[in-house]
Design a protein around this motif. Structure first.
Motif, PDB file in Angstrom:
ATOM      1  N   GLU A   1       3.199   1.924  -7.935  1.00  0.00           N
ATOM      2  CA  GLU A   1       2.412   1.004  -7.114  1.00  0.00           C
ATOM      3  C   GLU A   1       3.235   0.383  -5.985  1.00  0.00           C
TER       4      GLU A   1
ATOM      5  N   ASP B   1       3.506   2.946  -3.277  1.00  0.00           N
ATOM      6  CA  ASP B   1       2.198   3.059  -2.619  1.00  0.00           C
ATOM      7  C   ASP B   1       1.963   1.891  -1.670  1.00  0.00           C
ATOM      8  N   GLN B   2       2.356   0.696  -2.082  1.00  0.00           N
ATOM      9  CA  GLN B   2       2.187  -0.489  -1.249  1.00  0.00           C
ATOM     10  C   GLN B   2       3.005  -0.355   0.043  1.00  0.00           C
TER      11      GLN B   2
ATOM     12  N   THR C   1       4.017   2.487   1.430  1.00  0.00           N
ATOM     13  CA  THR C   1       3.450   3.600   2.192  1.00  0.00           C
ATOM     14  C   THR C   1       2.207   3.162   2.978  1.00  0.00           C
ATOM     15  N   ASN C   2       1.417   2.268   2.401  1.00  0.00           N
ATOM     16  CA  ASN C   2       0.144   1.873   3.010  1.00  0.00           C
ATOM     17  C   ASN C   2       0.188   0.539   3.742  1.00  0.00           C
TER      18      ASN C   2
ATOM     19  N   TRP D   1       0.988   6.736   7.062  1.00  0.00           N
ATOM     20  CA  TRP D   1       1.121   6.813   5.598  1.00  0.00           C
ATOM     21  C   TRP D   1       1.597   8.195   5.184  1.00  0.00           C
TER      22      TRP D   1
ATOM     23  N   LYS E   1       5.201   9.258   3.374  1.00  0.00           N
ATOM     24  CA  LYS E   1       5.275  10.055   2.155  1.00  0.00           C
ATOM     25  C   LYS E   1       6.200  11.255   2.357  1.00  0.00           C
TER      26      LYS E   1
END
Length: 126
Positions: A91, A94-95, A97-98, A111, A115
């Protein structure tokens, strides 16, 4: 103290800038002037006259890497310059990345670039 004598750490960054002649040469020069060594380096055009560079470097301290980031920001005038947090997973990754991007990159797949950059530099650590 040289990098050979000190404890060496790997840090990585992603730089997105307007593609222009000499940009890659400038980035490589800044890394060398900061006394760091590349472990991985990739530069590719990414549409809309942009270039994305991803690098993993060896450093002996966070301060030296911070100096590199400052010099890269000053000399290459990137639209986006970020340390790639290879220590993050799940998570938290992901945070990162976004997270929101500068307005001029709103229509770009940042994004996806993040990655791919993370995948590229973690290949070095594997």
């Amino acid at each position: 103290v040289s990098l050979e004598q000190a404890e060496v750490h790997r840090q990585s960054f992603m730089l997105v800038a307007e593609d222009r002649p000499g940009l890659m040469v400038e980035v490589v020069a800044v890394v060398r002037e900061c006394g760091l060594e590349f472990q991985r380096f990739s530069a590719e055009p990414c549409g809309d006259c942009l270039c994305i560079m991803v690098a993993a470097v060896q450093t002996d301290c966070a301060l030296r890497f911070g100096s590199l980031m400052h010099n890269l920001r000053y000399r290459s005038e990137p639209l986006l310059l970020q340390r790639i947090p290879t220590e993050l997973t799940g998570e938290a990754l992901d945070q990162w990345t976004n997270e929101p991007v500068p307005m001029m990159l709103d229509d770009s797949p940042v994004w996806n670039w993040k990655k791919e950059a993370t995948d590229l530099v973690t290949q070095v650590t594997a």
